[in-house]
Design an enzyme around this catalytic site. Structure first.
Site, mmCIF file in Angstrom:
data_model
loop_
_atom_site.group_PDB
_atom_site.id
_atom_site.type_symbol
_atom_site.label_atom_id
_atom_site.label_comp_id
_atom_site.label_asym_id
_atom_site.label_seq_id
_atom_site.Cartn_x
_atom_site.Cartn_y
_atom_site.Cartn_z
ATOM 1 N N CYS A 77 0.832 -1.202 0.000
ATOM 2 C CA CYS A 77 0.000 0.000 0.000
ATOM 3 C C CYS A 77 0.874 1.263 0.000
ATOM 4 O O CYS A 77 1.591 1.509 -0.951
ATOM 5 C CB CYS A 77 -0.999 -0.045 1.163
ATOM 6 S SG CYS A 77 -2.324 1.171 1.008
ATOM 7 N N HIS A 174 -3.895 -4.791 -0.081
ATOM 8 C CA HIS A 174 -3.502 -5.388 1.198
ATOM 9 C C HIS A 174 -3.608 -6.911 1.099
ATOM 10 O O HIS A 174 -4.682 -7.466 1.281
ATOM 11 C CB HIS A 174 -4.402 -4.873 2.323
ATOM 12 C CG HIS A 174 -4.149 -3.448 2.657
ATOM 13 N ND1 HIS A 174 -3.180 -3.061 3.556
ATOM 14 C CD2 HIS A 174 -4.711 -2.314 2.200
ATOM 15 C CE1 HIS A 174 -3.166 -1.743 3.642
ATOM 16 N NE2 HIS A 174 -4.078 -1.266 2.822
ATOM 17 N N GLU A 176 -2.619 -9.038 3.167
ATOM 18 C CA GLU A 176 -2.966 -9.565 4.488
ATOM 19 C C GLU A 176 -4.464 -9.509 4.760
ATOM 20 O O GLU A 176 -4.949 -10.140 5.710
ATOM 21 C CB GLU A 176 -2.188 -8.811 5.584
ATOM 22 C CG GLU A 176 -2.686 -7.427 5.926
ATOM 23 C CD GLU A 176 -2.266 -6.312 4.979
ATOM 24 O OE1 GLU A 176 -2.501 -5.145 5.328
ATOM 25 O OE2 GLU A 176 -1.722 -6.593 3.879
#
Length: 192
Positions: A77, A174, A176
């Protein structure tokens, strides 16, 4: 494997750390230049505003450390955006790793872009074994499509969802927070 997540005060680093734990890898959170230089792999996270995040990197001396790393580095990001030449956000000079300038989405689309969007035009080892799918994004600024793009997404226009130059990788999204698809990308990064 020694995996270091750079802890410079800008980012959602705990969720990244937990994502690697789910993959069986314990990441070290560190702002120590020697630990970062000696890592096998490095994660450069970022959530926040570009100019204040870059100021933190300059104050800590980590701007030079990151740009000189030789092992695989993954910017996430804002981390990816700071690896570019510059950002319109706060008229910020970046690390100059990726040869592109980060710009703000125009007024044709609602900003920030928040939520799931399709990733396409995948190439390179980071996307090994993956096809076009959906990833999770939160951003108001983007890197235009460039020769260093290894994936794109579209939000009003087509832009770089991921970049690569030498040992440096960057993703606008993202991983994650992108479910099993994101986990596979992180696993591919560990395998580089």
């Amino acid at each position: 494997m020694k995996l270091v997540i750079i802890d410079y005060g800008a980012g959602n680093i705990q969720s990244i750390k937990f994502a690697f734990q789910r993959l069986g890898v314990e990441a070290l959170l560190s702002n120590d230049s020697e630990q970062i230089k000696n890592a096998d792999k490095v994660i450069f996270p970022g959530v926040g505003e570009a100019s204040s995040a870059m100021t933190k990197l300059w104050e800590s001396g980590l701007h030079d450390v990151i740009a000189d790393l030789k092992q695989p580095v993954l910017g996430i990001c804002l981390g990816m955006q700071l690896m570019c030449d510059s950002s319109e956000e706060g008229a910020t000079k970046g690390l100059g790793i990726f040869n592109t300038d980060v710009v703000r989405f125009n007024s044709d689309v609602k900003v920030p872009q928040i939520g799931w969007n399709k990733i396409e035009n995948l190439r390179g080892d980071l996307f090994q074994g993956l096809e076009n799918d959906y990833i999770y994004l939160v951003h108001s600024f983007y890197a235009p499509k460039t020769i260093e793009s290894i994936a794109t997404s579209t939000y009003g226009l087509e832009y770089s969802a991921a970049l690569q130059k030498d040992n440096f990788y960057g993703v606008q999204f993202h991983p994650e927070k992108s479910g099993t698809y994101g986990a596979k990308i992180l696993s591919n990064f560990l395998a580089l």
